[in-house]
Design a protein around this motif. Structure first.
Motif, PDB file in Angstrom:
ATOM      1  N   GLU A 253     -63.745  71.692  14.305  1.00  0.00           N
ATOM      2  CA  GLU A 253     -64.155  72.945  13.669  1.00  0.00           C
ATOM      3  C   GLU A 253     -64.606  73.992  14.681  1.00  0.00           C
ATOM      4  O   GLU A 253     -65.016  75.096  14.307  1.00  0.00           O
ATOM      5  N   LYS A 254     -64.545  73.634  15.951  1.00  0.00           N
ATOM      6  CA  LYS A 254     -64.900  74.549  17.051  1.00  0.00           C
ATOM      7  C   LYS A 254     -66.306  75.128  16.885  1.00  0.00           C
ATOM      8  O   LYS A 254     -66.530  76.331  16.946  1.00  0.00           O
ATOM      9  N   ARG A 255     -67.264  74.233  16.688  1.00  0.00           N
ATOM     10  CA  ARG A 255     -68.666  74.627  16.545  1.00  0.00           C
ATOM     11  C   ARG A 255     -69.538  73.643  17.320  1.00  0.00           C
ATOM     12  O   ARG A 255     -69.107  72.528  17.650  1.00  0.00           O
ATOM     13  N   PRO A 256     -70.763  74.032  17.639  1.00  0.00           N
ATOM     14  CA  PRO A 256     -71.676  73.090  18.317  1.00  0.00           C
ATOM     15  C   PRO A 256     -72.015  71.918  17.414  1.00  0.00           C
ATOM     16  O   PRO A 256     -72.224  72.091  16.207  1.00  0.00           O
ATOM     17  N   ALA A 257     -72.059  70.728  17.974  1.00  0.00           N
ATOM     18  CA  ALA A 257     -72.412  69.539  17.200  1.00  0.00           C
ATOM     19  C   ALA A 257     -73.929  69.474  17.011  1.00  0.00           C
ATOM     20  O   ALA A 257     -74.709  69.923  17.862  1.00  0.00           O
ATOM     21  N   LYS A 258     -74.332  68.908  15.881  1.00  0.00           N
ATOM     22  CA  LYS A 258     -75.733  68.701  15.589  1.00  0.00           C
ATOM     23  C   LYS A 258     -75.971  67.194  15.453  1.00  0.00           C
ATOM     24  O   LYS A 258     -75.725  66.612  14.404  1.00  0.00           O
ATOM     25  N   PHE A 259     -76.415  66.587  16.540  1.00  0.00           N
ATOM     26  CA  PHE A 259     -76.579  65.145  16.564  1.00  0.00           C
ATOM     27  C   PHE A 259     -77.954  64.749  16.013  1.00  0.00           C
ATOM     28  O   PHE A 259     -78.952  65.445  16.228  1.00  0.00           O
ATOM     29  N   ILE A 260     -77.993  63.609  15.306  1.00  0.00           N
ATOM     30  CA  ILE A 260     -79.230  63.173  14.670  1.00  0.00           C
ATOM     31  C   ILE A 260     -79.731  61.828  15.184  1.00  0.00           C
ATOM     32  O   ILE A 260     -80.742  61.316  14.732  1.00  0.00           O
ATOM     33  N   GLY A 261     -78.997  61.246  16.118  1.00  0.00           N
ATOM     34  CA  GLY A 261     -79.444  59.968  16.680  1.00  0.00           C
ATOM     35  C   GLY A 261     -79.152  58.770  15.797  1.00  0.00           C
ATOM     36  O   GLY A 261     -79.817  57.742  15.924  1.00  0.00           O
ATOM     37  N   GLU A 262     -78.144  58.900  14.960  1.00  0.00           N
ATOM     38  CA  GLU A 262     -77.776  57.781  14.055  1.00  0.00           C
ATOM     39  C   GLU A 262     -76.278  57.521  14.129  1.00  0.00           C
ATOM     40  O   GLU A 262     -75.523  58.415  14.432  1.00  0.00           O
TER      41      GLU A 262
END
Length: 262
Positions: A253-262
């Motif tokens: 999607e060409k966007r920054p990833a939002k990682f949650i640690g799971e």
């Protein structure tokens, strides 16, 4: 943000970063039985808090750590196995096995066990004018706190022996040039850069960083075939995480990833 002050260590947590500050500035943060106990307590807090993504270790005042306090009344100089087994070896193993990446920000002096505490971090930053020395030879000892394991793996046999046998003092710039540390930073910018790096790591997929830490450390003793198996098994585990799914979707999607640690 939370803060806890132990007798000789300060622990602070904020936005996924745990900052552990050695706090005996009048003694250049030299290590005592009490400081070791405080460090173990601080690491307990890290392990008990699922929000912590990164650990940052530094020293209060004008230096990082001058090594063992030889005047510490709780330390026996007649039987060094006591302080090594109960304190240093426990600390080195816990740092190596901690799932979170550890950053050391070396301000001023890092000597003896203090140098190896800094090198035991996953990423070591030093002020360009900060200094590091394997001071053990000056009192008739060899590098401990993991020093004999760390040095040859960082800089090779000749440099490791040279640093250990001569006790030569090197600057942050020299340490970076020989590959002993990750980066040397302008001294006045050291903590700002260390915090910036910590925040960057805190925003990355925590499970991937934990797997990287253990896999790369294992590579020193594994054969290629064994290491390929380590990579395969870790990749299978990571491929089942929510962060892997998020990373793929963000890429497409060409966007920054939002990682949650799971």
């Amino acid at each position: 943000m939370s803060k806890k002050e132990f007798a000789e260590v300060i622990y602070e947590s904020n936005q996924g970063i745990a900052t552990i500050t050695l706090n005996r500035p009048a003694k250049i943060n030299s290590l005592t039985y009490q400081m070791h106990a405080d460090l173990r307590s601080a690491l307990d807090l890290v392990e008990q808090d699922p929000a912590i993504r990164v650990v940052l270790i530094t020293g209060a005042g004008r230096g990082f750590c001058a090594g063992q306090d030889l005047a510490d009344p709780a330390t026996s100089l007649d039987d060094l196995s006591d302080t090594l087994e109960k304190n240093y070896n426990v600390l080195v193993r816990r740092m190596a096995n901690l799932k979170q990446p550890i950053i050391a920000a070396v301000n001023g002096v890092a000597a003896g066990a203090g140098a190896n505490l800094a090198l035991g971090a996953d990423l070591t930053l030093m002020g360009k004018k900060a200094v590091m020395t394997q001071a053990f030879v000056r009192i008739g000892l060899l590098p401990d706190a993991g020093g004999t394991w760390l040095l040859p793996r960082r800089v090779g046999l000749q440099k490791a022996l040279g640093l250990a046998m001569t006790g030569e003092t090197i600057t942050g710039e020299e340490a970076e040039r020989m590959g002993l540390i990750w980066k040397a930073i302008d001294d006045e910018s050291l903590m700002a850069e260390a915090e910036k790096l910590a925040q960057h790591l805190a925003n990355l997929p925590a499970l991937a960083l934990a797997e990287m830490k253990q896999a790369i450390r294992a590579a020193f003793t594994n054969t290629l075939d064994q290491q390929l198996d380590v990579e395969r098994d870790a990749q299978v585990r990571l491929g089942k995480t929510k962060d892997f799914k998020e990373g793929i979707e963000a890429f497409l999607e060409k966007r920054p990833a939002k990682f949650i640690g799971e």
